[in-house]
Design an enzyme around this catalytic site. Structure first.
Site, PDB file in Angstrom:
ATOM      1  CB  ALA A   1      -0.927   0.003   1.213  1.00  0.00           C
TER       2      ALA A   1
ATOM      3  CG  ASN B   1       0.982  -6.083   5.921  1.00  0.00           C
ATOM      4  OD1 ASN B   1       1.608  -6.704   6.768  1.00  0.00           O
ATOM      5  ND2 ASN B   1      -0.012  -6.620   5.248  1.00  0.00           N
TER       6      ASN B   1
ATOM      7  CG  HIS C   1      -0.244   4.896   3.916  1.00  0.00           C
ATOM      8  ND1 HIS C   1      -0.519   4.034   4.957  1.00  0.00           N
ATOM      9  CD2 HIS C   1      -0.998   4.473   2.868  1.00  0.00           C
ATOM     10  CE1 HIS C   1      -1.394   3.130   4.567  1.00  0.00           C
ATOM     11  NE2 HIS C   1      -1.697   3.375   3.303  1.00  0.00           N
TER      12      HIS C   1
END
Length: 275
Positions: A132, A198, A228
């Site tokens: 991601a 992750n 993020h």
């Protein structure tokens, strides 16, 4: 007069792939790879309880089984952490090249070392996919000159943290402002939030390691995307990266980019030029 340089070259062979897992990520990858000329998913590995359901979806397009077949040459894992022990380690030991999306699993004690040893034993390679997040190549390159700091902040809507330890930290249905649910190392974050963190494990393995990478996780009712933020400093200079990823429609805990990361890996295996 014939010339070897002008003769037709043989067609590139189709790369057979064994896919481990057929949840939201696995199904998306399988559906999007249908008809690809250079790569074909020939086998899908699921738990025994999911055989009938997977076969109903796949039909004759691939073989659904409970174990990586003996003839496998390339494996893509998207089943979760338990699959690495059950399927990926034995496959690596047999010399089967593997790529994994469940990077958070490597935060477990000795897991990274066990996978590396299995790949060494089999004389093959294990690929840790970016999933991601972006910028992993830059972090890994910068590490060669020395890094001084790597920080990661993960921000998701409250629904993205349901079914996790965050429910014991705050009332996810009632919060009205951004709420920090964890501040810890990447190792602790990945172990506590294996389906959500992750990204933290990935950037730590590319950079300073699981115990030196700092992580902050936030439940934010003001956002609808998975956000993020990465901050990296070292001899190369500084890097700040923000990504706003949309969640996978079938699973709000997973970024849609995770599926695309797996697809990129497979597309590259069948391409003449890769980026």
């Amino acid at each position: 007069m014939s010339n070897a340089s002008t003769q037709a070259r043989p067609a590139r062979a189709t790369q057979p792939v064994t896919l481990i897992g057929f949840g939201a990520i696995g199904r998306s990858i399988f559906q999007r790879m249908a008809g690809h000329s250079g790569v074909r998913i020939t086998h899908i590995v699921v738990q025994a309880a999911g055989l009938d359901e997977a076969r109903a979806v796949v039909g004759e397009a691939a073989t659904v089984t409970t174990a990586v077949p003996a003839e496998a040459s390339l494996v893509l894992e998207c089943a979760g952490h338990a699959a690495l022990i059950e399927h990926v380690v034995p496959a690596l030991q047999r010399g089967v090249e593997c790529a994994v999306l469940s990077i958070g699993a490597l935060s477990g004690p000795g897991m990274a070392e066990q996978l590396a040893a299995a790949a060494e034993q089999g004389g093959t390679q294990l690929h840790l996919l970016s999933g991601a997040i972006g910028g992993v190549d830059a972090i890994a390159a910068a590490r060669l000159a020395g890094l001084t700091e790597v920080r990661y902040t993960g921000r998701k809507p409250p629904s993205g943290w349901r079914g996790t330890p965050a429910e014991a930290v705050c009332d996810l249905a009632a919060i009205t402002e951004p709420t920090v649910i964890l501040e810890a190392t990447a190792r602790e974050a990945a172990q506590l939030y294996p389906k959500n963190a992750n990204v933290a494990a990935t950037i730590s393995l590319a950079g300073l390691g699981l115990d030196a990478t700092r992580v902050r996780l936030i439940a934010d009712p003001t956002v609808s995307e998975n956000i993020h933020q990465i901050s990296v400093r070292g001899e190369f200079g500084e890097m700040e990266l923000t990504m706003r990823g949309k969640p996978l429609a079938d699973n709000p805990k997973t970024s849609a980019l995770t599926v695309l990361s797996g697809l990129r890996f497979l597309h590259n295996r069948g391409a003449a030029v890769t980026v």
